[in-house]
Every structure is written in C-alpha cells, then in structure tokens.
Design a protein around this motif. Sequence first.
Motif: not given
Length: 395
Positions: A302-303, A305-307
């Motif tokens: 998830t991190l 994907e969130q850059k």
Amino acid sequence: MGCASIAYGSDLAQRPMEGPAITVLVVSPNGRLQQRLRERLAHPRWQMNEAGSGAEAFEYLHEGASELLLLDPLLPDLEPSEFSALVAERFPDTQVMTLHQHTGKLVLGTTSPTPLSAELAALLQDEGEECTSESSAEQASLHTIQTGSVEGIPGVVGTSQPMRRVYELTRLVARRDATVLITGQSGTGKDLIAQAVHLLSPREKKPLVVINCAAIPESLLEAELFGYTKGAFTGAVQSRIGRIHAAHGGTLFLDEIGDMPLSLQSKILRFLEQGEVQRIGGTDNLKVDVRVVAATNAPLKTLVEQKLFREDLYYRLAIFPIQLPPLRARTGDVALLAQSFVKRFCPHAKLTVAALELLEKHEWPGNVRELRNVLERASILVAGERQILPHHILL
C-alpha cells in the motif's frame, strides 16, 4: 507426467517456429549453461533474459512477464523448491522448468507440461539433447514444502500449524544469504524471527546489529546507518563507522523498515545491490559483507502504491517473505505462551484452569506482546499467592 511423456512429432524440431515471441528467463549462476542456451535460443521466436540468482530473477519478473523460467537447482541464495513455490504464488502465469547439465547434456524437467514446454523440449532435442522429467519426489518439492514434525526455533514458543510453517521457512532461509522481509502485526514477535535467522545461519558468531528505523530521527538515521567522517557536519568531531559497517560479516536487522524516510531508501537500495557504503562526508566506497533482515507491520504494498515506499526497494527486500500470524490465528499456542510467561515472571505460582480459559477466549488485538503484559501484571497482583486466578487477569 514430465516432459519425457510429452508427445511431439519428430518434425517439430525441424520446422521453423512461428507465433508470438516467447520470453524465457534463465536463472543460473553457471555462465557456460547460460551460453549454451543463448546459442540454442538464437531465434526471433525466443527472447532470453538471464539472472544469476533468485534475487535477480525476482527483479526481472517484477519488471516484466516471462512465459517460461528455466531454473538451475544450484542457486546461490535460495532453495529451488522454495523459489519455485514463490514464483508460483506471485507469478502464476510463469511456468517453471528445472534445467541443469548432466553428462554434458541439458536435462530439462517440468511437472506441468504445456505446448510451450513441449516446443522448448523439442528445440533442445534438436541436437540430441535429452529431455527428462523430475522424479515424483522432486516434482512434489517444487510446489510445496512438506510439513509435519517441524523443529522449533530459538526463543519462539508455539506448536500451531501457522507457527510450524514459520519455523520451516526460517530454518530454510537461515542457511542462505537471501534478504528476508518479516511482516506481521505489532506484537507478533518479528524481532525473535530475525534473531533466529541470524542464530541459525553460518553468520551466528558474527555481529547481529539492530536498528529501529522508527526510533531514530530522520536527521540522524543516515549517520547511524552509514557513518560519517570527521568534520562532515557540526558535531562530527571524529570519524565513525555506521551500523551497516559494524555488521560486517554478520546480519543487519532493519526493524520498522516501513518508516524509513524516502530520502534514505535509495541509499539502502544501492547498498543492497552493490554491497558498498559511503560515509557522510567521505568519498571512498567501503565494501561490506552483510546479510539483511527487515521487518515491518506496515502494509508495504500500500505504501508503494501511495508513493511512500520505493517499489524497487520493496521487491529487493521481499526476496524471501515470512508472514507472522496474529495470536488470534494461533489460539492453540495461548496456553503454551501463557505458561512460559508465568514461569518467567512468577515461577512460584501456577495458572489456574479458570484463568487460562479467560485468556483463551480473548481476541488479543495486541498479540503476544499483549499476552506478555497481561501475565506480567498478573504476576505482580498475585503477590505471595500460589495460584493465578481470573481476578488477576486484567484484560
């Protein structure tokens, strides 16, 4: 069921191969083997990539799809059975075939024949090279790790099925130098697994250096990891090596890696890929021999994907992932863990059946750490009594 039983006409190897290009990834540290395949696959139909280790292979697979993966069992960093299982889990569209040299010939094996594998087998047979299947025992090992009676690991308590899986993976990877990523909720014991990886490895007599990426301010973390030279910044009155250099020959445990600042992640990636560190203020690259184990309770995907976390660093760390189950998923271990904590904190007292039943009904959102705290508190409340009763258990 191996490729020896695949039926293909004798003219197949003689016909020009047509159709879309096929990407083949050859995973082998054997340069001669790679050269032989490069010569055999010198045709527009086949696009060949090469990787010298399991880690490098995963980097290729994450960058782009490969229809076939030819695996040399003699990998320098991973067991072939576990590597194949990880490929099957992460890249189900990639077919894995074992490949090695035997009495001067290429030996090719597959547990799941397909038209592509038959076509490749025919191509290799064009020069009289043999195509054999793996034994049934080897076939089974490519897709599963046998479970059953599994030896525990130092410092960890539990006999549940999820923990037996963790023990087996830990023992399997400890012998190698592959980077390990330990994930799981807070309080599940990720630090204990990291210690076990070190203690069960050939590096056990060398340093185990631990650094908590969340506990050190961002402004100081780089200096802690890489070190610095005299005068590199205000307060640097003398040169100092970093934690990475201090772990030379041993293991570096990067705890809470998900909290590492983005500004440092590129430098950690370079260290992992090159095995070199450069101190702040210095110009020399210092070669280090360090095995890296990382841990996090953060959802790294998830991190990514969130850059907020580098994708290339994530895949470099996650060469060999070990997922720790929450305590609620291993309820059969609550009694064993509780007894071990009572023995540590209050050896003169015994845990009553009623108190144990209360513990086993709890959901344990704080996992093993919460259980430990509850029993440490109970050991204080019990005072000089000989039994830990339900009213001593404060949940």
